[in-house]
Enzyme design. Structure first.
Site, PDB file in Angstrom:
ATOM      1  N   PHE A 129      -1.691   4.117   7.916  1.00  8.01           N
ATOM      2  CA  PHE A 129      -2.343   4.441   6.645  1.00  8.01           C
ATOM      3  C   PHE A 129      -1.529   4.015   5.439  1.00  8.01           C
ATOM      4  O   PHE A 129      -2.061   3.860   4.336  1.00  8.01           O
ATOM      5  CB  PHE A 129      -2.650   5.944   6.575  1.00  8.01           C
ATOM      6  CG  PHE A 129      -1.485   6.812   6.195  1.00  8.01           C
ATOM      7  CD1 PHE A 129      -1.300   7.222   4.884  1.00  8.01           C
ATOM      8  CD2 PHE A 129      -0.573   7.243   7.146  1.00  8.01           C
ATOM      9  CE1 PHE A 129      -0.234   8.032   4.527  1.00  8.01           C
ATOM     10  CE2 PHE A 129       0.493   8.049   6.805  1.00  8.01           C
ATOM     11  CZ  PHE A 129       0.667   8.450   5.488  1.00  8.01           C
ATOM     12  N   LYS A 130      -0.227   3.799   5.634  1.00  6.89           N
ATOM     13  CA  LYS A 130       0.619   3.398   4.510  1.00  6.89           C
ATOM     14  C   LYS A 130       0.168   2.070   3.891  1.00  6.89           C
ATOM     15  O   LYS A 130       0.422   1.800   2.719  1.00  6.89           O
ATOM     16  CB  LYS A 130       2.076   3.279   4.963  1.00  6.89           C
ATOM     17  CG  LYS A 130       2.654   4.525   5.643  1.00  6.89           C
ATOM     18  CD  LYS A 130       2.796   5.685   4.710  1.00  6.89           C
ATOM     19  CE  LYS A 130       3.289   6.935   5.405  1.00  6.89           C
ATOM     20  NZ  LYS A 130       4.687   6.943   5.783  1.00  6.89           N
TER      21      LYS A 130
END
Length: 469
Positions: free
Chosen positions: A112-113
């Site tokens: 998700f980063k």
């Protein structure tokens, strides 16, 4: 829109100033002076927008020193189906009645980063070119931030990356993603310690204002407001996919170690997004769960920070937590500075038992804890019942989400990484290897470029100075 420090520094700054700065001069974190408010009319206008245009609408409320056309172009350059694998960018999938998974892990590094880091890379390149300057990024990672930052910044003009990580504490796949990069502007520093040691080094270097200014030190960790505000967008995107009307409420369950991901949800809720609950899930390193249950924030030392099968949450000092506490204390910078800079430093803990009820009632926070046995069970159950394979961190979120379901309120679990990043636990749970994208075939066997250093900020500064000559 101006930004202030959580610790009360009198300066107010514009977005592009804090984009390149990281921590405030007094060691605090930047927050906007106010949260822009979004009403039902605005939600109706945003519903159905492509993700890149939704990102522009949200970000333009916080960024007034980049021309609108330029900011829109940056968002459209960042959020494309080619980079994120689908037209929705963060597609929502119904798992069972009332429970959804929001896919945030289809970017270049499968975590998700990427959602914020890809934008940050383009913002950095834009602003540095506008100023004719260079930036040396110092970061700390427990697994996913590092690779997301390095893939976003590799080859970017005017940018070098110095990424610290705890030696031996990441999965083999996570290590290989970072250490196999051979780009000249990427430097990996394996630190003899745990993630909190890496994070302490980043803060120590950032607080050395003379060094920071001489070597143009910036950050990509979620202490950087630009990264956090980019994450706010997918809360709105998830809401729109889970609802039909703008008067409906949803809840979000978020695996959390450093409090950045769920802090973005807090910001979205403060803006007016109809969020019923923000469900915080920890692993065995349950500092945040303990706080939301008891009001006691008690950090752990390196020896008491457990090595778990959801390693990106093996954290006991949650950097972004300070932003929420600032709001919880009704933005009393002096009181916050005392708690974090004095009481926490002296005693290793502080207590806000008199305020903790408001964290639940006013801000919607609830929490829970997950163990290795819970992760294995949740991964196995989700595969057997739904044919969906999830990673260990998402399993933590799903386990706690089910404990906090409310009738009639959709629960959106934020998926944080693809299962291949934590293959050993998937094999333990399912007896089979997770799928591996073709571009990562054999990545663990590639040559590695990494430097081992002790947990010493002075030695990290020496390394940076030597490689900026």
């Amino acid at each position: 829109m101006l930004y202030l420090s959580t610790r009360g520094h009198p300066d107010r700054k514009h977005f592009c100033e804090i984009l390149l700065e990281g921590l405030a001069p007094d060691g605090g974190l930047y927050l906007p002076e106010r949260y822009p408010q979004v009403d039902a009319t605005t939600l109706a206008k945003w519903r159905g927008l492509p993700y890149a245009d939704l990102a522009f609408e949200v970000l333009s409320l916080y960024i007034d020193d980049i021309p609108a056309d330029d900011l829109r172009a940056i968002c459209r350059k960042t959020y494309t189906p080619e980079v994120f694998g689908s037209r929705e960018i963060v597609p929502l999938r119904k798992l069972e009645e009332g429970v959804y998974l929001e896919a945030l892990s289809n970017g270049p590094t499968l975590a998700f980063k990427d959602m914020a880091m890809q934008l940050l890379g383009n913002l950095f390149e834009y602003e540095l070119a506008r100023r004719g300057e260079e930036l040396n990024i110092l970061g700390a990672t427990s697994g996913d931030t590092g690779s997301a930052a390095e893939y976003a910044m590799r080859g970017k003009k005017g940018v070098r990356v110095f990424m610290t990580s705890p030696e031996g504490r990441m999965s083999p796949f996570q290590q290989a993603q970072m250490f196999s990069l051979q780009d000249a502007n990427i430097h990996n520093l394996a630190i003899e310690g745990v993630f909190d040691d890496c994070q302490d080094i980043v803060k120590a270097v950032s607080n050395d204002l003379a060094f920071k200014r001489k070597y143009r030190i910036g950050t990509v960790n979620s202490i950087n407001w630009a990264r956090l505000v980019a994450q706010v967008v997918y809360y709105f995107a998830g809401y729109f996919q889970a609802t039909k009307g703008n008067d409906e409420r949803v809840s979000f369950a978020v695996p959390s170690g450093n409090f950045g991901n769920i802090c973005a949800g807090h910001v979205a809720r403060m803006m007016g997004l109809p969020i019923a609950q923000l469900v915080l899930a920890t692993n065995e390193n349950d500092v945040l769960d303990e706080f939301f249950r008891t009001g006691v924030y008690r950090v752990r030392g390196s020896r008491d920070t457990y090595e778990t099968s959801s390693p990106s949450m093996d954290i006991s000092k949650a950097s972004n937590f300070e932003r929420f506490v600032f709001d919880l204390l009704e933005r009393d910078g002096a009181r916050l500075r005392y708690l974090f800079a004095e009481e926490l430093a002296a005693k290793g803990q502080f207590t806000l038992s008199g305020d903790i009820a408001r964290a639940r009632t006013q801000y919607g926070f609830v929490s829970g804890r997950s163990t290795h046995a819970d992760r294995v069970s949740t991964i196995r159950d989700t595969w057997q019942r739904f044919g969906t394979m999830i990673d260990t961190h998402t399993a933590d979120g799903l386990k706690v989400a089910r404990e906090r379901l409310q009738p009639g309120v959709p629960m959106i679990v934020l998926e944080t990484a693809l299962p291949i990043k934590f293959a050993a636990t998937i094999v333990e749970a399912l007896g089979r290897e997770p799928e591996r994208p073709a571009k990562f075939a054999g990545i663990e066997d590639l040559p590695k470029r990494v430097t081992l250093l002790p947990a010493d900020a002075a030695q990290v500064k020496q390394f940076i100075a030597a490689h900026c000559a």
